[in-house]
Design an enzyme around this catalytic site. Structure first.
Site, PDB file in Angstrom:
ATOM      1  N   SER A   1       0.934  -1.181   0.077  1.00 26.73           N
ATOM      2  CA  SER A   1      -0.012   0.021  -0.117  1.00 26.73           C
ATOM      3  C   SER A   1       0.809   1.280  -0.132  1.00 26.73           C
ATOM      4  O   SER A   1       1.815   1.259  -0.998  1.00 26.73           O
ATOM      5  CB  SER A   1      -0.865  -0.050   1.416  1.00 26.73           C
TER       6      SER A   1
ATOM      7  N   HIS B   1      -2.636  -1.161  -3.284  1.00 25.25           N
ATOM      8  CA  HIS B   1      -3.679  -0.080  -3.177  1.00 25.25           C
ATOM      9  C   HIS B   1      -3.550   0.945  -4.071  1.00 25.25           C
ATOM     10  O   HIS B   1      -2.643   1.896  -3.818  1.00 25.25           O
ATOM     11  CB  HIS B   1      -3.978   0.516  -1.637  1.00 25.25           C
TER      12      HIS B   1
ATOM     13  N   ASP C   1      -4.620  -4.702   5.881  1.00 29.42           N
ATOM     14  CA  ASP C   1      -4.878  -5.429   4.539  1.00 29.42           C
ATOM     15  C   ASP C   1      -3.554  -6.648   4.451  1.00 29.42           C
ATOM     16  O   ASP C   1      -2.630  -6.096   4.461  1.00 29.42           O
ATOM     17  CB  ASP C   1      -5.088  -4.680   3.502  1.00 29.42           C
TER      18      ASP C   1
END
Length: 350
Positions: free
Chosen positions: A167, A194, A293
């Site tokens: 991310s 992401h 995540d």
């Protein structure tokens, strides 16, 4: 788990489909009244398992079941009465039978048992299919070479896919890891990042230019992933391993399923699908990022026998996702970024 449902009663068929599809790990590929009506779709789409409530005393249905179990090596779970089971014991040698409830018996307890039965038999079939592939390789491809079975089994137990999740700070981290993998990397690489909509294509192109040793591209739905290529999840699409070919290459799926914790693509979705399909053949890397995540996906990979490496705090832009994976028990190793590529190559070589 990819399922096809066969059931003569449209009402029962709907009950089965609706309840099974509530599980996010299950995909209903097709349904019909009898297995013989699904044979072409079964061959085209390769389900993990067949669930049937059809009358397998019928000769046409017996022939269809024999094709499914003997030729296609696909497990079958049949819902039947005890008397049907006794009457057709010969047919059931390679088939699991569950007691078929009455119309009011499709309860939560029944579906818990059904899901466990389906999952257990998919796992058994995965192991059997891998041994069948070994036998075919020995018999058909290299009979004169005298390759030892243990050697091929060892190869089947090696890593078959590399998954990467990241991310905040991810592009720089991923570029460093990918660049360190050298030429002719032997595994397909699946990458969930992401990223904002409309920025995914530019990132894939930038990585492709920076990482000259690999091809980097946006993943496409239904695409067969090749070794030495990085398949990046497009923005606002989950990337998952849909199923695995006989040569162990993954076929990809882009999904519009609901975001997970407001994230799409979600690293967890990718990691869990790889764990489910490849089990001990999954190698995953979780890099810098905010939030948690990937932690659940890492834990599932570890539970299924795979291997995970998470980035150490010392090199993370944000030590969120790796920290969550460590806390959940989903980190087999914790390494600074500059050591990850070397470790990947060591694991793949083994």
């Amino acid at each position: 788990m990819r399922i096809m449902v066969c059931e003569p009663s449209a009402v029962v068929r709907t009950i089965l489909e609706n309840n099974l599809s509530k599980n996010p790990d299950i995909e209903i590929l097709a349904s019909a009244s009898y297995c013989n009506k699904l044979l072409k779709q079964i061959k085209d789409q390769t389900p993990d398992i067949i669930l049937s409530g059809a009358d397998f005393g019928d000769e046409i249905e017996k022939k269809a079941l024999k094709t499914i179990t003997d030729e296609l090596n696909i497990p079958v779970v049949i819902l039947c009465s005890m008397q049907d089971k006794l009457n057709n014991a010969a047919v059931l040698k390679k088939i699991v039978c569950l007691e078929k409830p009455n119309l009011h018996g499709y309860t939560e307890d029944f579906f818990s048992l059904l899901l466990k039965t389906l999952s257990d038999n998919v796992k058994k079939a995965d192991k059997k299919e891998r041994i069948d592939v070994v036998n075919n390789m020995i018999r058909d491809s290299v009979p004169e070479m005298g390759i030892k079975k243990s050697r091929i089994i060892e190869d089947l137990e090696s890593y078959k896919v590399l998954c990467i999740g990241a991310s905040t700070g991810g592009p720089t981290a991923v570029s460093e890891v990918l660049s360190g993998l050298g030429e002719n990397f032997p595994l397909p690489i699946l990458y969930a990042q992401h990223i904002d909509i409309n920025k995914d294509k530019n990132l894939a192109q930038w990585l492709d230019g920076v990482c000259s040793n690999l091809t980097v591209k946006l993943a496409e739905d239904g695409e067969k992933a090749q070794a030495g290529t990085v398949y990046m999840a497009p923005a606002d699409k989950h990337l998952i391993v849909n199923y695995v070919n006989n040569d162990f290459s993954p076929v990809l799926k882009l999904s519009d399923e609901e975001p997970e914790h407001f994230l799409r693509p979600a690293v967890n979705k990718l990691f869990r699908s790889a764990a489910q399909k490849y089990k001990a053949g999954t190698l995953a890397i979780l890099l810098t990022g905010m939030g948690s995540d990937g932690a659940d996906g890492c834990k599932q990979i570890c539970d299924n026998g795979g291997w995970t490496i998470v980035e150490d705090k010392s090199t993370c832009a944000v030590f969120g996702m790796p920290a969550a994976a460590i806390e959940s028990g989903g980190a087999k190793e914790v390494l600074p970024r500059n050591q990850i590529a070397k470790r990947i190559l060591e694991l793949v070589a083994k």
